[in-house]
Design a protein around this motif. Structure first.
Motif, PDB file in Angstrom:
ATOM      1  N   MET A 386     -31.767   6.610  36.155  1.00  0.00           N
ATOM      2  CA  MET A 386     -31.994   7.644  35.153  1.00  0.00           C
ATOM      3  C   MET A 386     -30.900   7.594  34.104  1.00  0.00           C
ATOM      4  N   SER A 387     -31.245   8.019  32.896  1.00  0.00           N
ATOM      5  CA  SER A 387     -30.278   8.061  31.807  1.00  0.00           C
ATOM      6  C   SER A 387     -30.730   9.117  30.810  1.00  0.00           C
ATOM      7  N   GLY A 388     -29.867   9.400  29.861  1.00  0.00           N
ATOM      8  CA  GLY A 388     -30.203  10.339  28.807  1.00  0.00           C
ATOM      9  C   GLY A 388     -29.917   9.736  27.450  1.00  0.00           C
ATOM     10  N   PHE A 389     -30.870   9.900  26.527  1.00  0.00           N
ATOM     11  CA  PHE A 389     -30.673   9.396  25.171  1.00  0.00           C
ATOM     12  C   PHE A 389     -31.396  10.311  24.198  1.00  0.00           C
ATOM     13  N   ALA A 390     -30.681  10.697  23.129  1.00  0.00           N
ATOM     14  CA  ALA A 390     -31.256  11.559  22.082  1.00  0.00           C
ATOM     15  C   ALA A 390     -31.839  12.834  22.666  1.00  0.00           C
ATOM     16  N   GLY A 391     -31.168  13.375  23.686  1.00  0.00           N
ATOM     17  CA  GLY A 391     -31.576  14.653  24.258  1.00  0.00           C
ATOM     18  C   GLY A 391     -32.672  14.570  25.283  1.00  0.00           C
ATOM     19  N   GLU A 392     -33.193  13.368  25.580  1.00  0.00           N
ATOM     20  CA  GLU A 392     -34.260  13.213  26.553  1.00  0.00           C
ATOM     21  C   GLU A 392     -33.758  12.513  27.806  1.00  0.00           C
ATOM     22  N   LEU A 393     -34.239  12.952  28.948  1.00  0.00           N
ATOM     23  CA  LEU A 393     -33.970  12.254  30.202  1.00  0.00           C
ATOM     24  C   LEU A 393     -35.039  11.189  30.404  1.00  0.00           C
ATOM     25  N   ASP A 394     -34.605  10.022  30.832  1.00  0.00           N
ATOM     26  CA  ASP A 394     -35.511   8.890  31.023  1.00  0.00           C
ATOM     27  C   ASP A 394     -35.372   8.385  32.456  1.00  0.00           C
ATOM     28  N   PHE A 395     -36.493   8.027  33.083  1.00  0.00           N
ATOM     29  CA  PHE A 395     -36.502   7.617  34.480  1.00  0.00           C
ATOM     30  C   PHE A 395     -37.239   6.290  34.659  1.00  0.00           C
ATOM     31  N   SER A 396     -36.666   5.429  35.493  1.00  0.00           N
ATOM     32  CA  SER A 396     -37.336   4.218  35.967  1.00  0.00           C
ATOM     33  C   SER A 396     -37.404   4.309  37.488  1.00  0.00           C
ATOM     34  N   PHE A 397     -38.617   4.299  38.031  1.00  0.00           N
ATOM     35  CA  PHE A 397     -38.851   4.438  39.466  1.00  0.00           C
ATOM     36  C   PHE A 397     -39.384   3.099  39.959  1.00  0.00           C
TER      37      PHE A 397
END
Length: 441
Positions: A386-397
């Motif tokens: 998981m990471s955060g960029f430009a205020g959004e959380l992003d997930f790779s499962f």
């Protein structure tokens, strides 16, 4: 430079035929000139010695710094749909490096007249998720400003270039490391060698939590006195327990970034080793009986337990590295064990953290950065980055069909999405179907 591969690198290498790769993707709008990209890749290869290294196989593999390495391969792909980058990411993950020659990195630019997706791929033995973000940041900065000074690193020649000098001369640390290594070797001496179990088909699920939901979750977590990571860990644990029932054990494995304990390693150096901690959550109360108060109590308990384990790990981090170098003799047994046995936890949850880099450049705009993906070569592979960029959380499962059936993974994903929306109390969880970007693996 020609040196023996450290065990912390060797574990991330495994062998020449294993595609143990990390793929970092970013979406770009505008014109990213291939010649600028070629120049940027050449510059980062000049900066980072590990991008000029090859691996010579043997009973103890060696890392060799080449005087005249081949340039980082750059593949150009005509972009025909929004799904192209998912297909190319899969190809990159499944393609092993010819590790007997440098470099252990390659790039793909999937583009049309409006922009496209940039993929950077590295062997895991030279990079972790944070390193991949560094490479992306430097690549885009050099495409924007070709003459930018990004510095140049010297080679890492082994433990003497990682650990502080006082640790290298600390007899007590070496003595403790020898005792622990002896116990580890004894464990394998009395344990029958296991037969590896083949993995099933590998797959990746991706999704983003939009800005308003991500910010609401962060504000709620702050009000509850916990980290966003703790809140997310509880969401995954409850989702596994709900979907997997008795097959879930309520434990999460958390890799720990230890760069700050290695003062000879700069923040922008390429590094791969990340020891971790297994953190147990409450698995006695049925998940459907955990209310709002119970959820945040679990998050507080997770945060406290994780901090305790990180403190214990950091107290012994130098002994960890010293002790690893005493275990090359049981490397094959360790790999066989990892390829044959079930993990004692439900999922590896890795936090790349908030990705800080400019969005606007000369001629192009960085629309989004995705969390890295990788194909773990172990018996069980279920992992979330998981990471955060430009205020959004992003997930790779990520997982494989033997470790976790895809339909269960999708149900876990949907449960997590709904839970995180509910924790922020900003939207109807039923609206979350539009958030998922599914990858055909």
């Amino acid at each position: 430079m020609k040196r023996k591969m450290m065990l912390c690198e060797r574990i991330m290498y495994v062998d020449r035929d294993t595609p143990f790769t990390l793929v970092q993707a970013a979406r770009i709008r505008g014109r990213l000139d291939p010649e600028q990209l070629r120049h940027a890749l050449d510059r980062i290869q000049l900066k980072h010695p590990m991008l000029r290294c090859a691996v010579l196989d043997g009973d103890s593999p060696q890392i060799v710094l080449e005087d005249d390495p081949a340039p980082i391969p750059l593949r150009l792909v005509a972009r025909e749909s929004d799904q192209d980058w998912l297909r190319e990411s899969h190809i990159e993950r499944e393609t092993a490096f010819a590790s007997d020659r440098a470099p252990l990195m390659r790039a793909v630019w999937i583009h049309d007249e409006d922009g496209g997706e940039l993929l950077l791929t590295c062997h895991h033995c030279i990079c972790d998720g944070l390193s991949m973000v560094t490479l992306l940041r430097e690549t885009l900065a050099l495409c924007d400003c070709p003459d930018l000074d990004i510095g140049r690193h010297t080679s890492v020649n082994g433990m003497e270039d990682l650990l502080p000098e006082e640790v290298l001369n600390d007899r007590r640390a070496h003595r403790n490391a020898r005792w622990k290594a002896m116990a580890f070797r004894l464990f394998f001496a009395v344990r029958r060698k296991r037969t590896p179990i083949p993995q099933g088909e590998f797959y990746v699920l991706r999704w983003k939590l939009p800005r308003e939901a991500s910010q609401a979750l962060a504000e709620r977590a702050r009000a509850e006195g916990v980290t966003v990571f703790a809140a997310i860990a509880v969401a995954f644990s409850l989702a596994f327990r709900t979907i997997r029932s008795d097959r879930a054990n309520g434990k999460v494995f958390v890799p720990v970034d230890i760069r700050k304990f290695l003062p000879r390693l700069s923040a922008d150096s390429l590094f791969a080793s990340a020891p971790g901690a297994i953190v147990a959550l409450d698995n006695r109360t049925p998940p459907d009986q955990i209310d709002e108060l119970g959820y945040w109590n679990q998050a507080r308990a997770f945060k406290a337990r994780l901090n305790q384990r990180i403190e214990r790990l950091t107290r012994n981090v130098y002994e960890f590295f010293i002790g690893l170098e005493l275990l090359h003799s049981v490397f094959d047994q360790f790999i066989a064990e990892r390829r044959s046995d079930l993990d004692a936890y439900d999922v590896t949850l890795s936090n790349v953290g908030r990705i800080e880099m400019p969005r606007d450049y000369h001629g192009f705009h960085l629309e989004t950065v995705y969390s890295p993906t990788l194909h773990l070569p172990w018996r069980t592979t279920t992992s979330v980055l998981m990471s955060g960029f430009a205020g959004e959380l992003d997930f790779s499962f990520m997982s494989d069909l033997h470790s976790l059936p895809r339909e269960q993974a999708e149900a876990i994903r949907d449960h997590v999405i709904a839970s995180l929306w509910e924790r922020g109390r900003t939207a109807n969880p039923a609206e979350t179907d539009i958030l998922s970007v599914r990858e055909a693996a």
